[in-house]
Design a protein around this motif. Structure first.
Motif, short mmCIF file in Angstrom:
data_model
loop_
_atom_site.label_atom_id
_atom_site.label_comp_id
_atom_site.label_asym_id
_atom_site.label_seq_id
_atom_site.Cartn_x
_atom_site.Cartn_y
_atom_site.Cartn_z
N GLU A 109 -25.52 -14.83 -24.62
CA GLU A 109 -24.55 -15.95 -25.08
C GLU A 109 -23.44 -16.41 -24.25
OE1 GLU A 109 -25.48 -18.00 -27.69
OE2 GLU A 109 -27.36 -16.76 -28.24
N SER A 110 -23.18 -17.75 -24.15
CA SER A 110 -22.02 -18.09 -23.55
C SER A 110 -21.85 -17.38 -22.04
CB SER A 110 -20.80 -17.66 -24.31
OG SER A 110 -20.65 -18.24 -25.73
N TRP A 111 -23.05 -17.64 -21.29
CA TRP A 111 -23.06 -17.12 -20.01
C TRP A 111 -22.42 -17.99 -19.04
CZ3 TRP A 111 -23.87 -13.01 -17.26
CH2 TRP A 111 -24.20 -12.99 -16.06
N ARG A 112 -21.51 -17.53 -18.17
CA ARG A 112 -20.40 -18.09 -17.33
C ARG A 112 -21.22 -18.33 -15.90
NH1 ARG A 112 -15.00 -15.26 -19.48
NH2 ARG A 112 -15.52 -15.49 -21.63
N GLY A 113 -22.19 -17.93 -15.66
CA GLY A 113 -22.75 -18.09 -14.56
C GLY A 113 -22.88 -16.89 -13.57
N GLY A 114 -23.79 -16.78 -12.78
CA GLY A 114 -23.97 -15.56 -11.68
C GLY A 114 -22.81 -15.50 -10.80
N SER A 115 -22.16 -16.54 -10.39
CA SER A 115 -20.94 -16.45 -9.29
C SER A 115 -19.91 -15.70 -10.27
CB SER A 115 -20.60 -17.72 -8.93
OG SER A 115 -20.22 -18.67 -10.02
N HIS A 116 -19.75 -16.06 -11.48
CA HIS A 116 -18.82 -15.26 -12.31
C HIS A 116 -18.95 -14.12 -12.22
CE1 HIS A 116 -16.28 -14.33 -15.87
NE2 HIS A 116 -17.21 -14.20 -16.51
N ALA A 117 -20.23 -13.59 -12.72
CA ALA A 117 -20.74 -12.23 -12.96
C ALA A 117 -20.32 -11.51 -11.60
CB ALA A 117 -22.33 -12.12 -13.21
N LEU A 118 -20.77 -12.23 -10.35
CA LEU A 118 -20.50 -11.53 -9.13
C LEU A 118 -18.90 -11.15 -8.90
CD1 LEU A 118 -22.17 -10.28 -7.10
CD2 LEU A 118 -21.68 -12.63 -5.71
N ASN A 119 -18.31 -12.13 -9.28
CA ASN A 119 -16.75 -12.21 -9.10
C ASN A 119 -16.26 -10.78 -9.97
OD1 ASN A 119 -15.87 -13.90 -7.17
ND2 ASN A 119 -16.24 -15.35 -8.64
N LEU A 120 -16.90 -10.53 -11.27
CA LEU A 120 -16.22 -9.70 -12.19
C LEU A 120 -16.45 -8.30 -11.45
CD1 LEU A 120 -17.28 -10.78 -15.91
CD2 LEU A 120 -15.27 -10.75 -14.60
N ILE A 121 -17.56 -8.07 -11.01
CA ILE A 121 -17.75 -6.55 -10.66
C ILE A 121 -17.55 -6.29 -9.24
CG2 ILE A 121 -19.52 -6.25 -12.53
CD1 ILE A 121 -21.64 -6.92 -10.73
N GLY A 122 -16.92 -7.15 -8.22
CA GLY A 122 -16.57 -7.16 -7.04
C GLY A 122 -16.67 -8.08 -6.14
N GLY A 123 -17.23 -9.23 -6.59
CA GLY A 123 -16.97 -10.32 -5.45
C GLY A 123 -18.04 -10.34 -4.49
N ALA A 124 -19.09 -9.51 -4.37
CA ALA A 124 -19.93 -9.47 -3.32
C ALA A 124 -21.20 -8.69 -3.54
CB ALA A 124 -19.48 -9.01 -1.99
N PHE A 125 -22.26 -9.16 -3.17
CA PHE A 125 -23.71 -8.58 -3.55
C PHE A 125 -23.46 -7.13 -2.82
CE2 PHE A 125 -28.19 -7.93 -3.41
CZ PHE A 125 -28.43 -7.80 -4.76
N ASP A 126 -23.10 -6.90 -1.85
CA ASP A 126 -22.93 -5.54 -1.20
C ASP A 126 -22.18 -4.72 -1.88
OD1 ASP A 126 -24.14 -6.80 1.03
OD2 ASP A 126 -22.17 -6.87 2.34
N VAL A 127 -21.20 -5.03 -2.82
CA VAL A 127 -20.49 -4.06 -3.57
C VAL A 127 -21.36 -3.44 -4.79
CG1 VAL A 127 -18.70 -4.14 -5.35
CG2 VAL A 127 -18.28 -5.27 -3.53
N ILE A 128 -22.53 -4.33 -5.14
CA ILE A 128 -23.45 -3.81 -6.20
C ILE A 128 -24.49 -2.94 -5.35
CG2 ILE A 128 -25.43 -4.52 -7.46
CD1 ILE A 128 -24.07 -7.07 -7.85
N LEU A 129 -24.67 -3.33 -4.10
CA LEU A 129 -25.57 -2.24 -3.50
C LEU A 129 -24.88 -1.02 -3.15
CD1 LEU A 129 -27.26 -4.53 -0.84
CD2 LEU A 129 -28.02 -3.91 -2.87
N ALA A 130 -23.80 -1.00 -2.94
CA ALA A 130 -23.11 0.30 -2.64
C ALA A 130 -22.48 0.89 -3.90
CB ALA A 130 -21.98 -0.04 -1.86
N ASN A 131 -22.97 0.27 -5.08
CA ASN A 131 -22.57 1.14 -6.27
C ASN A 131 -20.95 1.32 -6.40
OD1 ASN A 131 -25.26 1.85 -7.60
ND2 ASN A 131 -25.33 3.24 -6.20
#
Length: 478
Positions: free
Chosen positions: A204-226
């Motif tokens: 519910e009340s999803w703010r979008g994928g870019s918002h989610a990416l910003n929350l957890i580091g701002g770059a997909f590489d951050v996710i890949l690197a845990n």
């Protein structure tokens, strides 16, 4: 259905036979009591279920005939008359559209379009005193998802199926009940050890994928690197399209079907919620969980309705869950243990007769409650953090996606229950009997316990909002 049952049915109560036939063929004129009229109506309606090109006038007969790898398609609305077993390896498809193939090439239910219209397509009714035992798989299908980014709920967006349940569904070892539509009624769904239930998980009340990416580091590489961490990229979610009572016995599992849209495509995953080896809730041996849903209950505001209650008997741990997702053609396992996982404020927990512990970090958002009932002990171990929000003034975001205003979250200790704090804890604790129900260890932290939230949509212009909590004890008398 077995021959003896057919004979009993044919020679039995005429009123029951007439009622069944009218339900099976969808008759609208119930004024006729002629046997000939009933037979002609049933014949003209055709089969109610198909296995390949073979038709069946009774769904129960299709169950008896199904072999491993067979798909039974319910081609008409139908009310079951007798207990039945869906055999191992067989799939019962309750379709959501004409020519429904069930699972698509993605392995999930069909995707919605911008022009999809929500509409009921097919209904299976299981009346009182009738039990469907699932040793194979049941798919209650639906068209879900909306192919645009941003605050669109990825829920039912097209045709859907439903089960009207006044009786029972029992999912046995190896069986799966996969619900993308609705299961409603006063009956009960039970999963025994080795059985699995999936329900639609809607953010519910999803703010979008870019918002989610910003929350957890701002770059997909951050996710890949845990290297990602708080805050978790969502706060509000629902998993209650199974509106009937659900019982999960220890060793069974309950998961959410998640569908999100990003990078111009749908993304899919299964979110383990209750599971003894990979789930947010892990039941002790011989324990069980009862999940109910009240669509009319309020959560603090008159327009904020729908509340889930989860009762656990026999002990459990609140743990981490690992889910797999694919984004930009990269497959990745993501664990909730990187975050302080949020408990939505439209959920109430009740713990009974057993030992309970937080093996991961959790935050109970405003509106949520946790009752520790008789003969139960709840522990926050050393190194773990649990906070109960007394207030949550969410920073303004896009399209009214702010978390709603709800009352303070709290722990209620009833009877002889105990809260044992050895780690970090902040929030309101209400003691029904005595303040001695709360044990605070010498190395515990109960002041200035930090919990981070996003600062606006992008969460980049200023540091994250930091909230602080103090342990509050409120004595409650019976």
């Amino acid at each position: 259905m077995e021959k003896k049952n057919k004979l009993m049915f044919a020679a039995g109560c005429l009123a029951l036979l007439a009622a069944f036939c009218f339900i099976a063929v969808g008759a609208v004129d119930d004024s006729s009591s002629s046997d000939n009229d009933v037979v002609l109506a049933a014949s003209s309606a055709g089969p109610v279920a198909m296995i390949g090109t073979q038709g069946f006038d009774y769904l129960e007969d299709a169950f008896d005939a199904a072999g491993y790898g067979d798909t039974i398609i319910l081609v008409q609305d139908y009310e079951m008359q007798f207990d039945a077993v869906l055999p191992e390896g067989a799939l019962l498809l309750i379709p959501c559209m004409d020519n429904d193939v069930g699972y698509t090439s993605t392995g999930y239910n069909p995707d919605g379009t911008t022009s999809s219209v929500k509409a009921l397509y097919r209904t299976l009714t299981i009346p009182e005193n009738v039990t469907l035992t699932v040793e194979g798989s049941v798919l209650v299908n639906a068209v879900t998802g909306y192919p645009l980014g941003g605050d669109y709920d990825q829920d039912i967006r097209g045709g859907y199926a439903q089960i009207n349940l006044a009786g029972n569904i029992i999912v046995e070892n190896g069986g799966l009940l996969d619900n993308c539509g609705y299961i409603t009624g006063v009956g009960q769904v039970t999963a025994n050890a080795g059985g699995a239930i999936r329900d639609l998980f809607v953010i519910e009340s999803w703010r979008g994928g870019s918002h989610a990416l910003n929350l957890i580091g701002g770059a997909f590489d951050v996710i890949l690197a845990n290297k990602y961490g708080d805050p978790f990229p969502l706060n509000e979610y629902n998993c209650h399209n199974i509106e009937t009572t659900v019982k999960i016995n220890s060793g069974a599992s309950f998961a959410g079907n998640v569908k999100m849209y990003g990078a111009s495509s749908f993304n899919y995953t299964v979110f383990p919620l209750i599971d003894n080896t990979n789930g947010l809730i892990r039941l002790a041996s011989n324990a069980y969980l009862i999940k109910t849903y009240d669509a009319t209950a309020t959560n603090g505001a008159t327009n904020d309705t729908g509340r889930t209650t989860i009762q656990i008997y026999g002990g459990a741990t609140a743990d981490d869950s690992t889910l797999n997702f694919t984004f930009s053609s990269v497959s990745k396992d993501l664990s909730t243990n990187k975050f302080t996982f949020p408990v939505d404020g439209d959920i109430a927990f009740e713990l009974y007769n057993g030992n309970y512990a937080f093996n991961d970090d959790f935050k109970f958002l405003t509106g949520s409650t946790l009752t520790v009932a008789h003969d139960a002990t709840l522990t926050v171990p050393s190194g773990k953090k649990v906070v109960f929000y007394d207030v949550f003034d969410d920073v303004a975001n896009l399209s009214n996606t702010e978390y709603p205003q709800r009352p303070a979250a709290y722990v209620l200790l009833k009877g002889n229950s105990t809260l044992n704090i050895q780690g970090a804890f902040g929030g309101i604790v209400k003691c029904e009997t005595s303040l001695d129900q709360v044990i605070v260890g010498a190395n515990a932290t109960t002041t200035q316990v930090e919990s981070k939230e996003a600062n606006g949509y992008k969460n980049t212009s200023a540091p994250s909002v930091t909230l602080y909590f103090n342990l509050q004890k409120q004595l409650v008398t019976a």
